[in-house]
Design an enzyme around this catalytic site. Structure first.
Site, mmCIF file in Angstrom:
data_model
loop_
_atom_site.group_PDB
_atom_site.id
_atom_site.type_symbol
_atom_site.label_atom_id
_atom_site.label_comp_id
_atom_site.label_asym_id
_atom_site.label_seq_id
_atom_site.Cartn_x
_atom_site.Cartn_y
_atom_site.Cartn_z
ATOM 1 N N TYR A 89 -1.433 0.138 11.188
ATOM 2 C CA TYR A 89 -1.048 -0.615 9.409
ATOM 3 C C TYR A 89 -0.206 -0.368 9.065
ATOM 4 C CZ TYR A 89 -3.624 -0.880 4.434
ATOM 5 O OH TYR A 89 -3.764 -1.325 3.410
ATOM 6 N N SER A 129 0.936 -1.373 0.345
ATOM 7 C CA SER A 129 -0.247 -0.217 0.221
ATOM 8 C C SER A 129 0.775 1.227 -0.182
ATOM 9 C CB SER A 129 -0.655 -0.068 1.119
ATOM 10 O OG SER A 129 -1.502 1.418 1.248
#
Length: 254
Positions: free
Chosen positions: A162, A149
């Site tokens: 995250y 990501s």
């Protein structure tokens, strides 16, 4: 245009929706037989039927890759049923955002288990087969794609854990790349920005609302955009390795 992955086998995790589903369709369209792996068997069967209707072949494997034996079993079943393994797309993941202060630690455990450990379990189990495919396969090269990501590059307030999982994916990918690249196993990192998938839906309601507001004026990527990027990476000539690919919506600033 000729199918560039004919006579090869791919395995895609998190294939029941979003990027994984679109990637399985894209690789099948390039001629690969595809093992589709996820927990939601009904969705996998629907995906396999669509691949079959288009003239391809898909193998449905219901598995939770956070369980090491299931991750290893998914790889073993792929090789047993389809005969080999040339491409792995480690796509399964979860994004649970929020402050560290007073956070539900169970969310951290879930992300670490899937985003990091599950990815590593699949990679570890697949590597002997990828090395074999690179040594004697039809393309004389194999690919391990780890889906990360933009969060693996840029840390943000409210996204610390995250971020940590996706930075870990980047570090693991680069270390492994250096280990196996001279044996023609290419390890590639795909870093999507905002994509219109189910990923934000697993968050708590207040966080979902914040995400909706943050990207309200951004035309988000579609799953097919990332699948197209993955197909590009794995169809390069043997001497070309795309190590890292960041794909953001045009309107996304960070």
């Amino acid at each position: 245009m000729a199918q560039r992955l004919t006579a090869t086998v791919a395995l895609v995790t998190g294939a029941s929706s979003g990027i994984g589903e679109a990637t399985a369709l894209a690789l099948a369209a390039e001629g690969a037989q595809v093992a589709v792996v996820a927990r939601r068997r009904d969705r996998l069967e629907d995906l396999a039927a669509r691949i079959g209707d288009a003239g391809g072949r898909a193998l449905v494997i219901e598995a939770d890759v956070t369980e090491r034996q299931q991750a290893e079993g998914a790889v073993a079943t792929t090789v047993e049923q389809l005969g080999r393994l040339d491409t792995v797309v480690n796509n399964a993941g979860v994004m649970l955002l929020g402050p560290v202060v007073d956070a539900p630690v169970e969310e951290w455990e879930r992300m670490l288990s899937l985003n990091v450990q599950g990815l590593m379990y699949v990679a570890h189990a697949a590597l002997p087969h990828l090395l074999q495919a690179a040594a004697d396969g039809p393309r004389e090269v194999a690919d391990l794609i780890n889906v990360s990501s933009v969060a693996g590059r840029v840390a943000r307030n409210g996204s610390a854990v995250y971020n940590a999982t996706k930075h870990a994916v980047g570090a693991f990918s680069e270390g492994l790349r250096q280990e196996v690249t001279q044996r023609h196993v290419r390890v590639s990192l795909i870093e999507p920005g905002a994509v219109d998938t189910e990923l934000p839906d697993h968050n708590r309601p207040a966080i979902r609302e914040h995400l909706q507001q943050r990207f309200a004026d951004v035309e988000r990527l579609r799953s097919e955009d990332i699948a197209d990027a993955i197909a590009y990476v794995v169809t390069r000539a043997r001497h070309v390795a795309i190590n890292e690919l960041l794909v953001r919506p045009t309107e996304q600033q960070a």
